[in-house]
Design a protein around this motif. Structure first.
Motif, short mmCIF file in Angstrom:
data_model
loop_
_atom_site.label_atom_id
_atom_site.label_comp_id
_atom_site.label_asym_id
_atom_site.label_seq_id
_atom_site.Cartn_x
_atom_site.Cartn_y
_atom_site.Cartn_z
N ARG A 1 0.83 -1.36 0.03
CA ARG A 1 -0.07 0.11 0.09
C ARG A 1 0.94 1.12 0.03
O ARG A 1 0.43 2.10 0.23
CB ARG A 1 -0.84 -0.11 1.13
CG ARG A 1 -1.81 -1.34 1.29
CD ARG A 1 -3.22 -0.75 1.78
NE ARG A 1 -3.07 0.11 3.07
CZ ARG A 1 -3.23 -0.53 4.26
NH1 ARG A 1 -3.42 -1.68 4.45
NH2 ARG A 1 -3.18 0.29 5.45
N ALA A 2 2.13 1.01 -0.19
CA ALA A 2 3.14 2.16 -0.19
C ALA A 2 2.64 3.27 -1.53
O ALA A 2 2.37 2.70 -2.55
CB ALA A 2 4.64 1.83 -0.32
N THR A 3 2.60 4.44 -1.28
CA THR A 3 2.21 5.35 -2.35
C THR A 3 3.31 5.41 -3.33
O THR A 3 2.85 5.53 -4.64
CB THR A 3 2.26 6.93 -1.70
OG1 THR A 3 3.56 6.96 -1.22
CG2 THR A 3 1.04 7.02 -0.96
N ASP A 4 4.56 4.96 -3.35
CA ASP A 4 5.39 4.88 -4.43
C ASP A 4 6.62 3.81 -4.03
O ASP A 4 6.61 3.21 -2.85
CB ASP A 4 6.18 6.13 -5.08
CG ASP A 4 6.59 7.03 -3.66
OD1 ASP A 4 7.44 6.12 -3.03
OD2 ASP A 4 6.33 8.15 -3.69
N GLU A 5 7.42 3.68 -4.84
CA GLU A 5 8.50 2.45 -4.51
C GLU A 5 9.53 3.33 -3.58
O GLU A 5 10.13 2.30 -2.59
CB GLU A 5 9.30 2.38 -5.87
CG GLU A 5 10.03 0.79 -5.64
CD GLU A 5 10.36 0.12 -7.10
OE1 GLU A 5 11.25 -0.85 -7.00
OE2 GLU A 5 9.77 0.70 -8.02
N GLN A 6 9.72 4.36 -3.40
CA GLN A 6 10.52 4.83 -2.54
C GLN A 6 9.94 4.80 -0.99
O GLN A 6 10.75 4.26 -0.29
CB GLN A 6 10.83 6.47 -2.70
CG GLN A 6 11.82 7.28 -1.76
CD GLN A 6 11.83 8.56 -1.85
OE1 GLN A 6 10.99 9.27 -2.44
NE2 GLN A 6 12.91 9.20 -1.17
N VAL A 7 8.63 5.10 -0.89
CA VAL A 7 8.02 4.62 0.40
C VAL A 7 8.07 3.15 0.92
O VAL A 7 8.29 2.58 1.82
CB VAL A 7 6.67 5.23 0.61
CG1 VAL A 7 5.83 4.67 1.63
CG2 VAL A 7 6.71 6.54 0.31
#
Length: 497
Positions: free
Chosen positions: A312-318
């Motif tokens: 559920r991370a908003t993007d791959e960095q998160v």
């Protein structure tokens, strides 16, 4: 609704009891009669079919461990016949999931205190933050004397927060102490702060000021007690100035987007993942849909359910931040020669939780279904709205302190066992079961146990949402506030000199 047991997910091979069963009792599950093989307490698990040794035990639709031996239909599924599947650190692949959460333009408000820097507080308190544990009792005496001397009209009282540290610490431990205390100095629930130092500690006032950074001199005062002729007299003069400053603030309507709520569970039982934690998750999603913020911690209680949050991370960095959050905490366990699954606690097991995966799958439900927008280190402060994760252990006192230090105005604390503990911010104790709510009325603020007695999730979510807005607006107090139970605890990992 079945009043004898709960089948949480259609794929589960266990059910959770809603009453105590005796050996030989019958229960009717789907199209068959199951005879209970032994006495099984309320909140515990019963096998719905034969499970071979080595096969997974399924609850919430996910494995919570595997069978150590053959388990017969009607057997009690617990620590004697179930083992964890967890081991050390893992590699993960980002597999993002979509969410149906709809953001809405919110016209909901609450009544808070707008500070000079634009931060919003929900209480108008004076806090005494001591730089070192040596002066805990001095701070205690000062708070007691100040509350007797100053009429609490226009402000909400003087509070101190004893702790053990600030001296004889090295490296990360000292930095952690400074970060947590600094974040409390900046917390907007405090209209005024008196930083009380001894004078010879590692974390002496001059050094601590470097960590605090910019501050309002009207709001933050300092006193080194070794330098004062009469530290109580001089401190009371400074508190008098802070009280005068605090009384300049009045509640005003502010958008719900400014509200930050910490999410915590402690003393869990077999109902935690069925009632209270899903209810908190529904509240979290609703607050986030209105533009607000929730903060989730207890990293060891993500083990076994971490991929739910990772995806559920908003993007791959998160996503990579969540991976590091989980694996770094596993490495902390391994560094101390401890297995990563050394949980649940004895009280959790007595309440019906068998493995860490079971506890974790219940625990992460407090985060609802919202995307994870950011991940914070221990002592970090929230800068993004939405669901945030913050590094912290499962320990109640340490994790609630970390949530408050991260910026939470309020912490919702779900519990199936009960605790009188409260953090430095209002701490809503939510019972997972009605029996606890009725027994401990001086501890419990909200009863999620109504969910197994027929109340709909949407209805109770709305009630909780309205209660939280009333609490933020000062129309209600939590039991920890009424009883003066406001404590902190700081994480320690290293050497004390």
């Amino acid at each position: 609704m079945n009043t004898s047991f709960v089948h949480v997910h259609q794929n589960d091979n266990v059910i959770v009891t809603l009453k105590n069963y005796e050996k030989g009792d019958s229960l009717f599950f789907q199209d068959k009669e199951i005879v209970v093989k032994e006495a099984i307490p309320i909140g515990h698990k019963v096998a719905t079919n034969y499970i071979r040794a080595g096969d997974n035990i399924i609850k919430y639709g996910f494995p919570i461990g595997h069978a150590k031996q053959d388990i017969q239909e009607g057997d009690w599924v617990h620590t004697e016949n179930t083992a964890t599947n967890l081991a050390g650190t893992l590699e993960y692949t980002y597999t993002p999931t979509t969410t149906s959460l709809i953001k809405k333009k919110s016209d909901r408000t609450f009544y808070g205190y707008v500070r000079k820097n634009g931060d919003i507080g929900i209480r108008n308190e004076i806090w005494i933050i001591n730089t070192v544990g040596c002066i805990n009792k001095t701070a205690e005496l000062l708070a007691k004397t100040a509350n007797q001397q100053f009429q609490q009209e226009g402000f909400d009282g003087v509070y101190h927060y004893p702790h053990l540290f600030g001296c004889s610490q090295l490296g990360d431990d000292l930095h952690n102490t400074q970060k947590i205390l600094s974040n409390l100095v900046h917390h907007p629930n405090a209209a005024g702060i008196l930083v009380l130092g001894l004078g010879c500690e590692n974390n002496h006032i001059a050094e601590f000021k470097k960590v605090i950074g910019e501050y309002d001199e009207n709001r933050v005062k300092f006193l080194s007690v070794q330098e004062a002729d009469d530290e109580l007299e001089e401190a009371l003069e400074l508190v008098s100035d802070l009280v005068f400053y605090a009384k300049s603030f009045k509640r005003e309507a502010v958008p719900l987007t400014k509200l930050k709520v910490g999410l915590k569970c402690g003393g869990s039982d077999g109902f935690s993942g069925i009632t209270a934690n899903p209810l908190v998750g529904a509240f979290s999603d609703k607050l986030i849909a209105h533009g607000g913020t929730t903060i989730l911690t207890e990293v060891p209680e993500m083990f076994g359910a971490e991929t739910i949050l990772m995806n559920r991370a908003t993007d791959e960095q998160v996503f990579h931040k969540i991976v590091d959050l989980v694996n770094d905490f596993k490495e902390y366990f391994l560094k101390h020669n401890q297995v990563v699954y050394e949980n649940p606690s004895p009280g959790n097991k007595k309440g019906g939780i068998t493995t860490l995966e079971e506890k974790s799958l219940g625990c992460v439900q407090k985060g609802g279904f919202s995307p994870v927008t950011d991940v914070l280190p221990y002592g970090g402060r929230v800068t993004k709205t939405g669901l945030n994760l913050v590094q912290g252990p499962g320990n109640d006192l340490v994790s609630v302190t970390a949530l408050a230090a991260a910026g939470a105005h309020i912490v919702i604390f779900t519990t199936g066992r009960g605790t009188p503990f409260g953090g430095p911010v209002p701490t809503v104790k939510m019972a997972t079961n009605t029996a606890l709510a009725e027994k401990k009325k001086n501890w419990i603020d909200f009863n999620a146990g109504e969910l197994v007695h027929g109340k709909a999730m949407d209805e109770l979510t709305d009630e909780l949402f309205d209660y939280m807005i009333d609490l933020a607006s000062g129309n209600k107090q939590t039991n920890n506030e009424k009883n003066g139970f406001k404590e902190i605890s700081i994480f320690k990992d290293g050497v004390i000199l």
